[in-house]
Design a protein around this motif. Structure first.
Motif, mmCIF file in Angstrom:
data_model
loop_
_atom_site.group_PDB
_atom_site.id
_atom_site.type_symbol
_atom_site.label_atom_id
_atom_site.label_comp_id
_atom_site.label_asym_id
_atom_site.label_seq_id
_atom_site.Cartn_x
_atom_site.Cartn_y
_atom_site.Cartn_z
ATOM 1 N N VAL A 1 -7.599 -4.224 -3.948
ATOM 2 C CA VAL A 1 -8.124 -3.201 -3.045
ATOM 3 C C VAL A 1 -6.984 -2.375 -2.465
ATOM 4 O O VAL A 1 -7.067 -1.148 -2.345
ATOM 5 C CB VAL A 1 -8.946 -3.859 -1.911
ATOM 6 C CG1 VAL A 1 -9.446 -2.802 -0.940
ATOM 7 C CG2 VAL A 1 -10.109 -4.656 -2.490
ATOM 8 N N ILE A 2 -5.903 -3.065 -2.111
ATOM 9 C CA ILE A 2 -4.766 -2.385 -1.482
ATOM 10 C C ILE A 2 -4.006 -1.511 -2.467
ATOM 11 O O ILE A 2 -3.668 -0.364 -2.175
ATOM 12 C CB ILE A 2 -3.817 -3.438 -0.860
ATOM 13 C CG1 ILE A 2 -4.522 -4.168 0.273
ATOM 14 C CG2 ILE A 2 -2.536 -2.775 -0.353
ATOM 15 C CD1 ILE A 2 -3.780 -5.397 0.757
ATOM 16 N N LYS B 1 -4.914 -0.509 -5.634
ATOM 17 C CA LYS B 1 -5.710 0.399 -6.475
ATOM 18 C C LYS B 1 -5.001 0.682 -7.804
ATOM 19 O O LYS B 1 -4.693 1.834 -8.145
ATOM 20 C CB LYS B 1 -5.975 1.723 -5.746
ATOM 21 C CG LYS B 1 -6.692 1.571 -4.412
ATOM 22 C CD LYS B 1 -6.894 2.926 -3.746
ATOM 23 C CE LYS B 1 -7.573 2.795 -2.402
ATOM 24 N NZ LYS B 1 -6.728 2.089 -1.398
ATOM 25 N N GLU C 1 0.830 -1.207 0.000
ATOM 26 C CA GLU C 1 0.000 0.000 0.000
ATOM 27 C C GLU C 1 0.863 1.255 0.000
ATOM 28 O O GLU C 1 0.599 2.219 -0.731
ATOM 29 C CB GLU C 1 -0.926 -0.009 1.209
ATOM 30 C CG GLU C 1 -1.920 1.135 1.220
ATOM 31 C CD GLU C 1 -2.935 1.002 2.347
ATOM 32 O OE1 GLU C 1 -3.975 1.682 2.283
ATOM 33 O OE2 GLU C 1 -2.696 0.216 3.287
ATOM 34 N N ASN D 1 -7.669 -9.274 -2.791
ATOM 35 C CA ASN D 1 -7.555 -8.180 -1.827
ATOM 36 C C ASN D 1 -6.387 -7.255 -2.173
ATOM 37 O O ASN D 1 -6.352 -6.098 -1.744
ATOM 38 C CB ASN D 1 -7.407 -8.724 -0.404
ATOM 39 C CG ASN D 1 -6.046 -9.355 -0.154
ATOM 40 O OD1 ASN D 1 -5.590 -10.168 -0.948
ATOM 41 N ND2 ASN D 1 -5.412 -8.999 0.953
ATOM 42 N N ILE E 1 -13.663 -1.265 -10.877
ATOM 43 C CA ILE E 1 -12.802 -0.521 -9.951
ATOM 44 C C ILE E 1 -11.994 0.560 -10.654
ATOM 45 O O ILE E 1 -11.153 1.222 -10.038
ATOM 46 C CB ILE E 1 -11.848 -1.471 -9.186
ATOM 47 C CG1 ILE E 1 -10.864 -2.140 -10.148
ATOM 48 C CG2 ILE E 1 -12.636 -2.505 -8.403
ATOM 49 C CD1 ILE E 1 -9.819 -2.993 -9.443
#
Length: 413
Positions: free
Chosen positions: A170-171, A173, A141, A167, A207
């Motif tokens: 999500v971290i 992006k 991240e 996941n 996304i």
């Protein structure tokens, strides 16, 4: 034979690195939108070329990975700045995962420094991160946020390989998701690969990430990835890595013009096949409706058994009442062991189908009929598509459901 016996310290000290660029293309724009920088070493002894794998393997042995990685980035950006019209391209930079994993917050941003030295704008740089090699989520991240804050693109590399985790999307992006070449190779022949790639592409759209099909080597795979919705392409089908001089002469317009015509023909044929299949299934369903509409529900099974014997496309037939509850047992087109403990077995009278997609849409939207996408049948475990249609018999409303074997998909399994 692969080069051996070179001095990695001398290569780093004398900056004996050669950069080649592989174009990254957009079929929709019919042009190259970026290039990936690929580094090769030059053996100081005989000037022969050293592959990246051998080069970094030797650097790891001698604790020179950090210096080599920085040299590759610095050289790639200097070379990229020499490309004609580079301001309209994006430079894709690979980072060695061990370098990223050892970055600390206080470190300088060498990528930023090298970009400034080369006179490059940050929005012309895309940083490729192999997320599976960065085990610490907090570090991943921090790294992605660092480059995003500079205005650089973040690319998640080799997604779909090994233990890629959702996941991590999500971290990190990511701006771009590179779909791993292991999924792309021969995708035109594999329904499973197509389904996985389509899921990644659909997820990317949701996304806000572009998707890049990496390692395309055949026209068939290019057309299938385009059909599935991939945004960008990279691979030997379009171009091998090139020196700057060869890259300057590279023109993909004529190739992509010809390819676009073939894609249009391919899509037209594919659409016609789908229309033909749909029309054929609908014709079968309507003919069966003609036979059952004037019979009582007690005769549905007999009509189904007679009808299914002459139609090999049918997997199963069953009827629902207006509440979505099954009327009579399922009739199958082939023998299936009656094992209630199996995951897959035909449903019986009284089974509640009210949450099934086809019943839900017919009932909620007051539709006359509904045709599903391919899915795994709970009756047999095969890929099928259900066509359902509402009809009246006597003073009651029923829904005829026919599970058709999706032969186009099954042929690719």
């Amino acid at each position: 034979m692969e080069n051996i016996g070179f001095d990695i310290a001398e290569i780093v000290e004398k900056e004996l690195i050669r950069i080649e660029f592989q174009p990254i293309l957009s079929l929709k724009l019919k042009k190259a939108v970026g290039v990936e920088a690929l580094c090769r070493g030059i053996n100081p002894a005989d000037r022969t070329v050293i592959s990246p794998i051998t080069l970094f393997s030797e650097a790891k042995k001698h604790n020179k990975v950090l210096e080599l990685d920085r040299l590759c980035r610095k050289t790639a950006m200097k070379e990229f700045a020499n490309i004609r019209d580079h301001a309209n391209l994006v430079l894709f930079l690979n980072f060695d995962a061990s370098v990223l994993d050892n970055v600390i917050d206080e470190d300088k941003s060498w990528t930023k420094i090298y970009a400034d030295e080369a006179g490059l704008k940050y929005q012309n740089i895309a940083v490729e991160i192999l997320e599976s090699k960065i085990e610490n989520n907090a570090k991943l991240e921090a790294i992605t946020e660092k480059f995003s804050a500079l205005g650089m693109f973040v690319v998640l590399d080799d997604f779909g390989a090994l233990h890629s985790n959702l996941n991590r999307l999500v971290i990190s992006k990511p701006d771009i998701i590179k779909i791993d070449r292991s999924l792309i190779h021969n995708v035109s022949q594999s329904y499973y690969q197509q389904s996985i790639i389509k899921s990644i592409i659909d997820l990317g759209k949701k996304i806000g990430s572009l998707t890049l099909a990496e390692g395309v080597e055949s026209k068939e795979d290019v057309m299938k990835c385009h059909e599935l919705g991939a945004d960008l392409f990279q691979g030997f089908f379009f171009s091998k890595p090139k020196s700057i001089s060869d890259l300057q002469d590279f023109c993909c317009r004529s190739m992509m013009d010809g390819l676009s015509y073939e894609i249009k023909d391919y899509m037209a044929v594919n659409l016609e096949q789908k229309r033909f299949q749909h029309a054929n299934f609908e014709s079968i369903l309507n003919r069966m409706l003609d036979e059952v509409v004037n019979t009582g529900s007690e005769d549905f099974r007999h009509v189904s058994e007679d009808f299914i014997r002459t139609h090999k496309d049918i997997e199963c037939v069953y009827f629902l009442d207006e509440d979505g509850v099954q009327v009579g047992d399922t009739v199958c087109g082939f023998n299936i062991p009656d094992n209630e403990h199996s995951l897959f077995h035909p449903s019986k009278t009284g089974t509640d189908h009210s949450l099934k997609e086809y019943f839900y849409f017919i009932n909620s939207l007051n539709l006359l009929s509904y045709y599903t996408d391919p899915y795994i049948s709970l009756a047999t475990g095969m890929l099928c598509r259900t066509m359902a249609k509402r009809f009246e018999s006597g003073d009651r409303t029923f829904i005829l459901c026919i599970d058709f074997i999706d032969s186009r998909a099954c042929n690719l399994l």
